[in-house]
Enzyme design. Structure first.
Site, short mmCIF file in Angstrom:
data_model
loop_
_atom_site.label_atom_id
_atom_site.label_comp_id
_atom_site.label_asym_id
_atom_site.label_seq_id
_atom_site.Cartn_x
_atom_site.Cartn_y
_atom_site.Cartn_z
CE1 TYR A 120 19.19 63.03 58.26
CE2 TYR A 120 20.07 61.99 56.30
CZ TYR A 120 19.16 62.01 57.33
OH TYR A 120 18.22 61.03 57.45
NE ARG A 177 16.97 50.95 58.19
CZ ARG A 177 17.69 51.91 57.63
NH1 ARG A 177 19.02 51.88 57.68
NH2 ARG A 177 17.10 52.93 57.03
CE LYS A 195 16.84 62.82 55.12
NZ LYS A 195 16.30 61.51 54.81
CG ASP A 268 16.88 56.18 59.51
OD1 ASP A 268 16.88 55.86 58.31
OD2 ASP A 268 17.79 56.84 60.02
#
Length: 339
Positions: A120, A177, A195, A268
């Protein structure tokens, strides 16, 4: 299941291939032979005993020696240490997950602190920027704005087990984003994949229960639109009512396919959509936004832990935030609620 013959068992012991445990009945998986070795959910590589290899039809398709999973983990760590950059380490780990999922998660569990920055942040950010070049094997679902009206049918393409067909958690992004990198479009898929790997590595959630999804509505990143290696839709982002209807159909389809208790994990999204979508669905859907709520819970936990050391109250302090992004606003709201 079946048992190897006494003659074969004696041969196993003589050649030193046994794991040291008594041979028992083996259940036969749905796949056989080379197809099993190509399935990352079933493949164990050279950790398969001779008995297993005979049973599932891969005897002769692997080198003859038996290697324990402990030895496999040590071998993988040696490979990782030889990689010159974190991105090369990321590529190696992704390829391992693509061919031997059990070994991948065992490696992640045993070396979590060392490998989290590879799987990550921060390495996954660079991987997203180069996702078009690095793309080798699909992982998760790619659903586009042009799939409106057929999203449930696309969800049916995701493989599920007949005995336990439920996906328990869907981590999804529209790529607007990605971390601090901005709009990465379809290449943001590295985020939900990474994730959900942490769901398993940190919380031992069965990876078969986890579904990563990228919702591709286009991108406003000109560099990506002009990049011949870009793997997503080549047009500007769709917004407004059409976007809202697309998200609504997706969430409705997931609840219809996997049940109303399925966790919908927003990841995100851009500021203009993140707060609006969380507010819209929080009362009727099992959902959360990691950037707003997850970050806030960790930040507040750190503050409360420090207050136990200083013997102060949270109301004794003034908190100053630099910027008004999703994380800061989420932290500020949760601190206010605690006060």
């Amino acid at each position: 299941g079946s048992k190897v013959s006494v003659m074969l068992q004696n041969r196993i012991q003589m050649q030193g291939f046994s794991s040291g445990k008594p041979a028992g009945p083996l259940s036969v998986p749905s796949k056989h032979g080379i197809d099993l070795l190509r399935d990352p959910n079933l493949n164990k590589g050279m950790a398969m005993t001779i008995e297993e290899r005979q049973t599932v039809g891969v005897h002769g398709l692997l080198p003859p020696n038996f290697i324990t999973q402990d030895d496999q983990v040590a071998r993988c760590m040696r490979h990782l240490q030889d990689k010159p950059t974190d991105l090369e380490k990321y590529i190696y780990l992704v390829s391992l997950q693509d061919r031997n999922e059990k070994l991948f998660f065992r490696l992640l569990k045993d070396h979590l602190e060392e490998l989290m920055p590879i799987i990550y942040t921060p390495t996954v950010g660079l991987a997203c920027q180069k996702y078009g070049v690095l793309f080798r094997r699909p992982r998760g679902l790619f659903i586009t704005i042009h799939d409106k009206g057929h999203i449930y049918d696309i969800l049916k393409n995701w493989p599920i087990k007949k005995l336990d067909p439920q996906v328990k958690a869907v981590c999804f992004t529209d790529g607007e984003r990605i971390l601090g990198l901005g709009d990465q479009g379809c290449q943001g898929m590295g985020i939900p994949v990474g994730k959900l790997a942490l769901y398993t590595g940190c919380a031992a959630i069965n990876p078969q229960y986890c579904l990563p999804v990228t919702l591709d509505v286009g991108t406003n990143n000109e560099a990506l639109l002009n990049d011949p290696m870009y793997i997503g839709l080549r047009h500007k982002r769709v917004t407004g009512q059409e976007y809202d209807d697309f998200i609504d159909e997706f969430i409705t389809a997931c609840k219809a396919r996997y049940g109303s208790s399925v966790l919908m994990h927003f990841e995100d999204f851009g500021n203009q959509h993140a707060f609006k979508l969380l507010s819209k669905y929080i009362d009727n859907t099992c959902c959360f936004n990691d950037d707003i709520q997850g970050t806030a819970s960790v930040a507040l936990a750190g503050i409360l832990g420090s207050l136990r050391i200083t013997n102060h109250k949270i109301t004794d302090h003034t908190f100053v935030f630099l910027g008004a992004g999703e994380a800061n606003l989420g932290i500020a709201e949760l601190i206010t609620l605690k006060m």
